[in-house]
Design an enzyme around this catalytic site. Structure first.
Site, short mmCIF file in Angstrom:
data_model
loop_
_atom_site.label_atom_id
_atom_site.label_comp_id
_atom_site.label_asym_id
_atom_site.label_seq_id
_atom_site.Cartn_x
_atom_site.Cartn_y
_atom_site.Cartn_z
N ARG A 86 1.38 2.16 -6.08
CA ARG A 86 1.69 1.15 -5.06
C ARG A 86 0.47 0.30 -4.74
O ARG A 86 0.58 -0.69 -4.00
CB ARG A 86 2.17 1.83 -3.78
CG ARG A 86 3.42 2.65 -3.96
CD ARG A 86 3.85 3.23 -2.65
NE ARG A 86 4.21 2.20 -1.70
CZ ARG A 86 5.43 1.69 -1.60
NH1 ARG A 86 6.39 2.12 -2.38
NH2 ARG A 86 5.68 0.75 -0.73
N LYS A 121 4.97 -7.94 -21.29
CA LYS A 121 4.38 -6.62 -21.52
C LYS A 121 3.00 -6.79 -22.14
O LYS A 121 2.05 -6.13 -21.75
CB LYS A 121 5.25 -5.77 -22.45
CG LYS A 121 6.56 -5.26 -21.85
CD LYS A 121 6.38 -4.13 -20.88
CE LYS A 121 6.36 -4.59 -19.46
NZ LYS A 121 7.55 -5.04 -18.84
N GLU A 162 10.17 -10.98 -22.22
CA GLU A 162 9.80 -9.64 -21.78
C GLU A 162 8.67 -9.08 -22.65
O GLU A 162 7.71 -8.49 -22.14
CB GLU A 162 11.03 -8.72 -21.82
CG GLU A 162 10.78 -7.27 -21.53
CD GLU A 162 10.27 -6.98 -20.12
OE1 GLU A 162 10.26 -7.91 -19.29
OE2 GLU A 162 9.87 -5.83 -19.86
N ASN A 207 1.19 0.19 6.12
CA ASN A 207 1.62 -0.50 4.92
C ASN A 207 2.50 -1.65 5.37
O ASN A 207 3.43 -1.46 6.14
CB ASN A 207 2.41 0.47 4.02
CG ASN A 207 3.14 -0.24 2.90
OD1 ASN A 207 2.70 -1.30 2.46
ND2 ASN A 207 4.24 0.34 2.45
N GLY A 208 2.17 -2.87 4.92
CA GLY A 208 2.95 -4.03 5.33
C GLY A 208 2.00 -5.13 5.79
O GLY A 208 0.79 -5.08 5.52
N GLU A 224 0.50 -8.20 -19.58
CA GLU A 224 0.30 -7.25 -18.49
C GLU A 224 -0.72 -6.18 -18.84
O GLU A 224 -1.61 -5.88 -18.06
CB GLU A 224 1.64 -6.54 -18.22
CG GLU A 224 2.27 -6.82 -16.91
CD GLU A 224 3.58 -6.04 -16.76
OE1 GLU A 224 3.84 -5.65 -15.63
OE2 GLU A 224 4.33 -5.83 -17.73
N HIS A 229 8.06 -29.02 -29.12
CA HIS A 229 7.89 -29.94 -27.99
C HIS A 229 6.58 -29.66 -27.27
O HIS A 229 6.52 -29.63 -26.05
CB HIS A 229 9.05 -29.80 -27.02
CG HIS A 229 10.36 -30.23 -27.60
ND1 HIS A 229 10.80 -31.53 -27.55
CD2 HIS A 229 11.29 -29.55 -28.29
CE1 HIS A 229 11.97 -31.61 -28.16
NE2 HIS A 229 12.28 -30.41 -28.63
N TRP A 246 -3.65 -1.77 -1.28
CA TRP A 246 -3.50 -2.94 -2.13
C TRP A 246 -3.80 -4.12 -1.24
O TRP A 246 -3.01 -4.47 -0.38
CB TRP A 246 -2.09 -2.99 -2.69
CG TRP A 246 -1.91 -4.16 -3.58
CD1 TRP A 246 -1.17 -5.28 -3.35
CD2 TRP A 246 -2.54 -4.35 -4.84
NE1 TRP A 246 -1.30 -6.14 -4.39
CE2 TRP A 246 -2.14 -5.59 -5.32
CE3 TRP A 246 -3.43 -3.58 -5.59
CZ2 TRP A 246 -2.58 -6.09 -6.53
CZ3 TRP A 246 -3.86 -4.08 -6.80
CH2 TRP A 246 -3.42 -5.34 -7.26
N CYS A 292 0.85 -1.17 0.00
CA CYS A 292 0.00 0.00 0.00
C CYS A 292 0.89 1.22 0.00
O CYS A 292 2.10 1.13 0.12
CB CYS A 292 -0.84 0.04 1.27
SG CYS A 292 -1.57 -1.55 1.71
N LYS A 328 2.75 -2.04 -8.71
CA LYS A 328 4.08 -1.73 -9.22
C LYS A 328 5.17 -2.54 -8.53
O LYS A 328 5.93 -3.25 -9.16
CB LYS A 328 4.34 -0.23 -9.05
CG LYS A 328 5.71 0.21 -9.51
CD LYS A 328 5.78 0.31 -10.99
CE LYS A 328 7.18 0.61 -11.48
NZ LYS A 328 7.35 0.18 -12.86
#
Lengths: 579, 389
Positions: free
Chosen positions: A27, A456, A452, A97-98, A459, A475, A71, A2, A574
């Site tokens: 966040r 992207k 990558e 936060n935590g 996401e 395969h 969050w 958060c 993030k």
């Protein structure tokens, strides 16, 4: 994870707090809330984005307050579970936060002593504990209760009777911003930049009492003297400046970012551990993991140093830190899994190096050496410029370890990226937008580039995208290929070219539409594939960088085409500060 | 009363090709900073902080630069470049006050702007020896009677600088796509527009105009020394050297000159006045530069002479290259123009050793290959992506 923020000074606190919370949304953004103190405590909290609904400011009077953007970790996102949380009497209010790991035990104990809990969150134990411990001084109450808390926390608390904010920190980031006759506290410096550039980073175990003109920091009962640091980032650097999205802005910053990253590392500043290491372990998560993977291909082939690339979250299950050197890569420097790997290295007497974007972040305090990637603040959840900066740093490491062989090539990295930013990707975007599944294939060091690219794509566009080493397609995944599943491939002239072209022909035979990044003079490829994205035949290092940027743009434009929310994709945050 | 400034930076500037192929005209670095930034500087010096920039061609690049400015500006997009009047029309929602309209690719000094702001409804004028490229202004008693845009033949030398200070009310009747027409309409309706003579103003119509703009803007820079300067180097006049740059032994650098970040100026290099050198440029020993504009990432090999050159980004010159000023008639598009410069190079030009340039234009990504023998290019225009053998 958060974001928290606190303000005490001369302005009305609520607008300042909301402004700061908007900057902290990256966040977490499933719910938010603010509390202010005037005659009593007023609270407003709501599910949703900070930007979406703004509360009526007149209901939130006061020049002292705290705010939170959430969050969810314990309890679903809802109005009730949103912070700030109150004690039973509504006199003490807390944002956190935590994660409080022993909250279940504490909660049972508190309920048995007659406290009423309103939410499902772990945080709510804090105000109730404070209520019990409160004897007229919030700071003393806080210092008594932190002993009972296990886990990670950055806490801000205010009470009806104390004209101050009390902060406590353990393993979650918290900074104080020093203004003129006003003080701020926040999870990181981004929201503070608009008001001040003088900050103090709190350490684990710190408890601080914050007044408009003074602040006192304690460890236990001992007053600590912490240095005030001046931040060079200007507030402008964290705003969009005309770009539709932060992600696009950050993509366009990449030519500068890569030049800065490459030049930040010189033979003198290269940590000495690199010089005599016989093997390297890279630990990272998400995009950073892919950067590590590319690093592995390059350093193994040019320097012959064996490299192990590990996912941060899986590293703890391999009991022996294998290797002479551990490199932890994390944009935020707060990624919990990467941090735990660095700590594991510390415990086993293995030298550790952190590559991070945030000065003074937690990882820099645990690693033996730190390389800053100097990408500037990154707001978009999907990493772009920080990934390029990581690549820049890692390419420069390879270059320095191989006798500066590629100085001239790397100095053109920014220019090479500038050129691909002008490419027209319309056709490729059109093809991707209508797909439900996309495969990304590459060989050699392009395989992690494709990983990558696929990351992207999934996401931000929410299209199912999967990366495979081209040789692996046969395969298994081959059975999934059809005319409905486009394939994005890199097929540049080089050692893997002939095999790659063969692979593409087999795919084409199944009617798969192919988007290829290849040489613009390659007529055979041009005739084979549906869309050819032309790239100049340059040094491999530059091809890695430029093809990465093309894939970022492809994902970005596909996602905007589909009308997705670019900067804050659903369900993602993030920096992941929980394991 | 507050004044809003609207900077029109949506155009490409086709006559400045090859330099504008990859960037809008407003972003061409002169004295190591884009023209647009010099203009914003002038505005800030007049105390104008409410700045709106209209972007279009390669807008991402412009916005990327605007973010780095010391002042926060607002950005408006003009989707199709229909003209200056239309560009202003795009910004109408943000305009709430009297406004100053400026082209983003011209330089105006702050004093002229201050003068202009004294009189509402006024415009900046100047004299120019080639008035047919501009709007020619007819003046009576300090008032503008009319503007004729780019006339084929012009008797009068007085031209419009494209800088207007207008009452907010006029924006409402702005219907023309062209700003000049709009101003003429305002005049024909009987509203007087005062003419204010500009002290310092410069436009770059053709690429070689950048050289004189460069020397003009370099006179405003101040000395600064970062990086590593070897003890044996001689530095005279106003010279600014960026972070991480290395100046080798026995170099002679005469100001006004700017050198960007992370450059390598090897030993025995001579840099004469009026030279801008971008970032990460490498100049090998025994080369001489002067009166030139060298953009980022260029490499100039040893024993070269570079005078009156505009070099785009990431150009490479081989050993013993000679660039010397000359003049002559060259064809640009469908017009023949008298040019005078050493060379104008686009981005990414690679030139082999011992090439002699005089009054030439070399397009983006060209390869000039003399098979290691001398090759002379005089008054030549070489299109983009050409390979010259």
């Amino acid at each position: 994870m958060c974001g928290i923020v606190g303000y005490i000074g001369y302005r009305q606190a609520a607008p300042v707090l909301l402004d700061c919370l908007k900057q902290l949304e990256y966040r977490g953004y499933d719910s938010y809330g603010v509390a202010t103190r005037s005659d009593g405590i007023s609270i407003y909290k709501k599910k949703g984005n900070v930007s979406n609904i703004l509360p009526d400011a007149s209901a939130l009077q006061g020049i002292c307050g705290i705010g939170h953007t959430r969050w969810a970790t314990h309890g679903i996102p809802s109005d009730i579970n949103a912070h700030p949380h109150l004690d039973c009497k509504g006199r003490i209010v807390v944002v956190h936060n935590g994660i409080i790991e022993n909250y279940a035990v504490l909660k049972r104990d508190l309920i048995s002593r007659g406290h009423t809990f309103r939410s499902e969150t772990d945080t709510e134990v804090i105000p109730h504990l404070l209520e019990d411990a409160y004897e007229g001084n919030l700071l003393e109450a806080m210092s008594r209760i932190v002993e009972k808390l296990e886990g990670s926390y950055a806490i801000l608390a205010i009470s009806e009777d104390d004209n101050c904010i009390v902060a406590a920190r353990n393993q979650s980031p918290l900074v104080l911003g020093i203004g003129d006759n006003e003080l701020f506290a926040a999870s990181d410096i981004t929201p503070l930049l608009e008001y001040t550039n003088r900050v103090i980073y709190l350490e684990d175990g710190d408890i601080a009492e914050i007044h408009p003109d003074t602040h006192m920091i304690y460890q236990g009962s001992i007053i600590q003297d912490r240095q005030v640091q001046e931040i060079q980032w200007t507030p402008d650097t964290v705003q969009k400046g005309g770009f539709a999205h932060f992600m696009l802005k950050e993509i366009y910053e990449q030519p500068d970012v890569i030049n800065r990253a490459i030049h930040s590392l010189t033979p003198q500043s290269l940590p000495s551990f690199f010089r005599d290491t016989r093997s390297i372990t890279v630990v990272a998560c998400g995009s950073s993991y892919h950067a590590g993977f590319i690093f592995r291909y390059l350093i193994e082939s040019t320097c012959g140093i064996p490299v192990r690339v590990e996912l941060g979250s899986e590293y703890k299950y391999n009991s022996i830190p294998f290797g002479d050197l551990i490199i932890g890569i994390s944009q935020s420097g707060e990624t919990a899994d990467t941090l735990s790997a660095i700590k594991k290295g510390n415990c086993n007497n293995v030298p550790t190096i952190a590559i991070t974007n945030v000065l003074n972040s937690t990882i820099t305090r645990h690693a033996d050496a730190t390389i800053l990637m100097q990408a500037g603040p990154e707001i978009s959840v999907a990493a772009t410029k920080s990934f390029i900066a990581q690549l820049g740093i890692l390419l420069q490491v390879v270059n320095l370890l191989s006798g500066n062989a590629c100085d001239a090539i790397l100095s053109h990295a920014g220019f090479a990226i500038k050129k691909v930013l002008q490419l027209e990707l319309g056709e490729a975007v059109h093809l991707c937008s209508s797909a439900n599944h996309i495969f990304f294939v590459g060989r050699g060091s392009f395989y992690p580039v494709m990983m990558e690219g696929a990351l992207k794509m999934k996401e931000i566009s929410y299209i199912h995208a999967e990366a495979y080493a081209a040789g692996e397609i046969k395969h298994g995944p081959f059975s999934l290929l059809s005319s409905e599943t486009p394939v994005v491939a890199i097929c540049m002239p080089g050692p893997a070219y002939a095999v790659m072209l063969g692979n593409l022909k087999e795919m084409k035979a199944r009617g798969t539409p192919i988007i290829a990044i290849g040489s613009k003079d390659d007529t055979e490829l041009y005739e084979l594939v549906d869309v050819l994205i032309p790239l100049e035949v340059e040094h491999l290092y530059l091809q890695i960088l430029t093809s990465t940027v093309i894939l970022q743009l492809l994902a970005y434009h596909t996602a905007t085409n589909l009308g997705r929310e670019i900067d804050k994709p659903r369900n993602l945050a993030k920096s992941v500060t929980v394991e | 009363m507050t004044v809003q400034a609207v900077i029109l930076a949506a155009g490409e500037g086709t006559r400045l090709r090859p330099l504008t192929q990859n960037r809008p005209k407003a972003l061409i670095p002169v004295g190591n900073r884009p023209i647009l930034e010099h203009l914003v500087d002038s505005l800030l010096k007049c105390g104008i902080r409410d700045i709106i920039v209209v972007v279009g061609y390669r807008k991402e690049q412009v916005m990327q630069h605007l973010i780095r400015l010391p002042v926060q500006v607002r950005v408006v997009e003009q989707k199709d470049q229909l003209g200056t009047g239309h560009a202003l029309f795009c910004a109408r929602d943000l305009i709430s006050d009297d406004l100053l309209v400026l082209p983003g690719d011209n330089y105006v000094d702050p004093l002229s702007l201050k003068e202009l702001l004294q009189i509402s409804n006024s415009m900046l004028i100047t004299t120019h020896i080639h008035p047919s490229n501009f709007g020619v202004v007819q003046i009576e008693d300090g008032l503008v009677k009319g503007i004729i845009e780019k006339p084929a033949h012009a008797n009068r030398m007085t031209v419009s600088c494209g800088v207007y200070y207008l009452k907010h009310a006029f924006l409402a009747d702005m219907t023309e796509f062209n700003l000049t027409d709009a101003i003429n309409t305002i005049i024909s309706k009987g509203n007087p527009i005062a003419a204010v003579y500009a002290l310092e103003w410069q436009d770059a119509i053709y690429p070689w105009d950048l050289l004189s703009m460069n020397s003009r803007l370099l006179r405003q820079t101040s000395s600064s020394r970062a990086g590593t300067i070897s003890a044996g180097a001689i530095i005279e006049g106003v010279v600014s050297i960026g972070r991480g740059s290395v100046i080798g032994p026995h170099c002679v650098i005469r100001g006004p000159t700017v050198i960007g970040d992370d450059c390598v100026i090897s030993s025995n290099v001579v840099i004469n006045p009026d030279t801008s050198i971008g970032s990460r440029v490498v100049i090998e020993p025994f080369s001489v530069l002067g009166d030139s504009l060298v953009m980022d990432d260029c490499i100039i090999a040893s024993h070269s002479t570079v005078t009156s050159a505009v070099m785009g980004e990431a150009c490479t010159l081989g050993e013993h290259t000679i660039i010397k000023p000359g003049s002559g008639i060259i064809e640009m598009g469908d017009e023949a123009v008298r040019s005078s410069c050493g060379v104008i190079m686009g981005n990414g030009v690679v030139s082999s050793p011992m090439i002699i340039y005089e009054n030439s234009i070399v397009g983006n990504d060209c390869q000039i290959d003399g098979n290691n023998g001398p090759l002379r290019l005089r008054s030549k225009v070489i299109p983009d992506h050409t390979r010259v053998m």
